[in-house]
Every structure is written in structure tokens, then in C-alpha cells.
Design an enzyme around this catalytic site. Structure first.
Site, PDB file in Angstrom:
ATOM      1  N   GLU A  55      58.113  40.338  29.220  1.00 17.89           N
ATOM      2  CA  GLU A  55      58.676  41.687  29.238  1.00 17.89           C
ATOM      3  C   GLU A  55      57.907  42.679  28.362  1.00 17.89           C
ATOM      4  O   GLU A  55      57.389  42.324  27.305  1.00 17.89           O
ATOM      5  CB  GLU A  55      60.134  41.627  28.763  1.00 17.89           C
ATOM      6  N   LYS A  57      58.856  45.866  26.347  1.00 12.58           N
ATOM      7  CA  LYS A  57      60.035  46.571  25.840  1.00 12.58           C
ATOM      8  C   LYS A  57      59.712  47.174  24.478  1.00 12.58           C
ATOM      9  O   LYS A  57      59.384  46.461  23.541  1.00 12.58           O
ATOM     10  CB  LYS A  57      61.225  45.608  25.736  1.00 12.58           C
ATOM     11  N   LYS A 117      63.302  46.681  35.299  1.00 11.25           N
ATOM     12  CA  LYS A 117      64.467  46.331  34.495  1.00 11.25           C
ATOM     13  C   LYS A 117      65.135  47.625  34.033  1.00 11.25           C
ATOM     14  O   LYS A 117      64.594  48.361  33.214  1.00 11.25           O
ATOM     15  CB  LYS A 117      64.094  45.458  33.302  1.00 11.25           C
ATOM     16  N   GLU A 166      72.011  39.367  37.265  1.00 12.13           N
ATOM     17  CA  GLU A 166      72.248  38.913  35.892  1.00 12.13           C
ATOM     18  C   GLU A 166      73.743  38.731  35.651  1.00 12.13           C
ATOM     19  O   GLU A 166      74.532  39.642  35.901  1.00 12.13           O
ATOM     20  CB  GLU A 166      71.700  39.927  34.887  1.00 12.13           C
ATOM     21  N   ASN A 187      72.342  35.524  31.206  1.00 13.67           N
ATOM     22  CA  ASN A 187      72.039  36.164  29.930  1.00 13.67           C
ATOM     23  C   ASN A 187      72.710  35.372  28.817  1.00 13.67           C
ATOM     24  O   ASN A 187      73.929  35.179  28.829  1.00 13.67           O
ATOM     25  CB  ASN A 187      72.536  37.611  29.934  1.00 13.67           C
ATOM     26  N   GLU A 217      67.806  34.033  30.392  1.00 17.58           N
ATOM     27  CA  GLU A 217      67.405  35.283  29.752  1.00 17.58           C
ATOM     28  C   GLU A 217      67.912  35.360  28.314  1.00 17.58           C
ATOM     29  O   GLU A 217      69.059  35.015  28.041  1.00 17.58           O
ATOM     30  CB  GLU A 217      67.981  36.487  30.513  1.00 17.58           C
ATOM     31  N   SER A 218      67.071  35.815  27.422  1.00 16.23           N
ATOM     32  CA  SER A 218      67.403  36.072  26.015  1.00 16.23           C
ATOM     33  C   SER A 218      67.440  34.793  25.184  1.00 16.23           C
ATOM     34  O   SER A 218      67.918  33.750  25.629  1.00 16.23           O
ATOM     35  CB  SER A 218      68.739  36.804  25.862  1.00 16.23           C
TER      36      SER A 218
END
Length: 260
Positions: A55, A57, A117, A166, A187, A217-218
Site C-alpha cells: 500500500e 498511504k 482504496k 472488506e 480487517n 488486512e492490517s
């Protein structure tokens, strides 16, 4: 009002304003609108690829500024050379410091599937995503009704794009999942406490039908996390801050993926 509520409320105002500047027909006339999307499902699901969704970000509401110096073109090219299976580009300006120009820039230097995103709250954003070269989009269950999720997934499918849904829990998964979607992301961040645990991905793994590519994710910060999650059927791993918080995100990705 939660931060998610604030983001969604602002996003609706923002999209309404963008519609006044560029119409749907304007978006459809952009050169990239006719580009054939790259299959994220094929790249991320391939056993010969890393599965890493790297990603770009700059900032986030919870962490503040993450990286204000890295150039998106350098990072995108670096992620591709590192062996990332896909790239995620934040296009929300107000809360994440991103723009649609970031995705356009990434598209100009990288052939990997790119996900827009953002917080999709309007069909317009999906058409816009196609016009800037995105290959797949993110639909966040927690800020959409099940009907909206399924409608937007159908719009994306009709444009030749793929969809990453998600979810945070089994209730969201069961209510929002649809055949027009391609990947399901779990997530690992608790939206109430902001605590992160990959146990969330493990708990939901066997609830996700096998026709969907599973994405975690995360909170993925080391190779052991990925090896563990692969045992639960996960093929995609979204990694953002772990790369972006370094001075050289591309090198961080090269070092990390090299270990895989």
C-alpha cells in the site's frame, strides 16, 4: 459520531462536488477508461506470486502522518520490482492525504493490479476508478448497506473490474457477500478499540466460501504472520504502514518479500 461516520459523511459531500466538475460522460472519455483491467484474483491467488498487496498511504486518522516524503512513482515501481502481487493506493484526500493523481502516477509505472482504496459511497466513484486505471475496488461493509454493496459490485463487474469486499465480522460477511465479488478481505483492526489482531482473520477463515480469494488486512508485520495465515487459506496480505513508515518503502518491500 465515529471516525468512520465522519469519513462517510464527508465523502458524500466530496463526491457530490466532484460530479459538478466532471460528469460520468467526461470520465468515460478518459483514455484509461477503455484499458482492460488486470485480474487481481489471478495475481493475488497465484501460487507463484507473493500475495502481498503493498500500500501507498501518506497518513491515517489513527496514526497521523506516516510518510510525507515518499514519491508514489518511486514506491510503485519499487513494489513491482519487489514482487508485490498488487498495489493499494489511497485516494482519499481529507483523512488519508491521497488523491486520484496518486493512482494515475502508480499506474504509469507499474503493471501490477491496482486497487483504488477509498470509501465507495456512490456509483460515480467506481466509474471514476475505471477512468484512472484502477483494476479493482474496495467495498467496505461497515459503511454500506448490503444492497449498496451488491449493487456497487455489479457495477464494477459490468465495467470489467474486480471487487475486494472488506469485513470485520461474520455478520458483515453473511450480509454483504455476493457472486459479483472476487476477493474477501478480513480487517484485523477492531473499529471500536482500534486494537489489531490477526486472530480475527483466523476466526473468519472457514466462513469465507472457497470461490473467493481470502485477504488478511492490517497488523501483518512479519513473515511469521503470513506463514500462519496461509495455513488458514489466505492468499492475499495487505501491508501498508509496515512499508510506508520506513524512509524507503520500496526497499522495505524488497527486504520483506525477499524473505518469502
Amino acid at each position: 459520531m465515529t471516525i468512520l461516520d465522519k469519513i462517510v459523511a464527508h465523502k458524500k459531500i466530496e463526491v457530490a462536488a466532484r460530479k459538478e466538475i466532471l460528469s460520468i460522460s467526461d470520465l468515460q472519455e478518459r483514455p484509461l477508461f477503455d484499458k482492460e483491467p488486470v485480474s487481481a484474483k489471478s495475481w493475488i491467488g497465484s501460487p507463484t506470486k507473493s500475495g502481498i498487496i503493498a500500500e501507498f498511504k501518506r497518513q491515517s486518522p489513527s496514526k497521523g502522518l506516516i510518510n510525507g516524503k515518499a514519491l508514489v512513482t518511486d514506491v510503485a515501481e519499487g513494489y513491482y520490482k519487489a514482487g508485490a502481487s498488487a498495489m493499494s493506493v489511497l485516494t482519499d484526500r481529507e483523512f488519508f492525504g491521497g488523491t486520484v493523481d496518486d493512482l494515475l502516477a502508480a499506474r504509469s509505472v507499474s503493471p501490477v493490479p491496482i486497487i483504488r482504496k477509498d470509501f465507495i459511497v456512490d456509483e460515480y466513484q467506481i466509474i471514476e476508478a475505471k477512468s484512472i486505471g484502477a483494476d479493482f475496488i474496495l467495498l467496505i461493509a461497515s459503511c454500506l448497506t448490503p444492497e449498496e454493496s451488491k449493487t456497487y459490485a455489479s457495477v464494477a463487474r459490468n465495467l470489467g473490474m474486480q471487487v475486494l469486499l472488506e469485513v470485520h465480522n461474520e455478520e458483515e460477511l453473511n450480509a454483504h457477500i455476493d457472486p459479483c465479488m472476487d476477493l474477501v478481505g478480513v480487517n484485523n483492526r477492531n473499529l471500536k478499540t482500534f486494537e489489531v489482531s490477526i486472530e480475527n482473520s483466523k476466526q473468519l477463515a472457514d466462513k469465507i466460501p472457497n470461490e473467493f480469494i481470502k485477504v488478511s488486512e492490517s497488523g501483518i508485520s512479519n513473515i511469521e504472520n503470513i506463514k500462519e495465515l496461509r495455513k488458514y487459506g489466505y492468499k492475499g496480505f495487505l501491508i501498508g504502514e509496515n512499508f510506508m513508515k520506513t524512509e524507503d518503502p520500496a526497499k522495505a518491500a524488497i527486504d520483506f518479500i525477499g524473505q518469502l
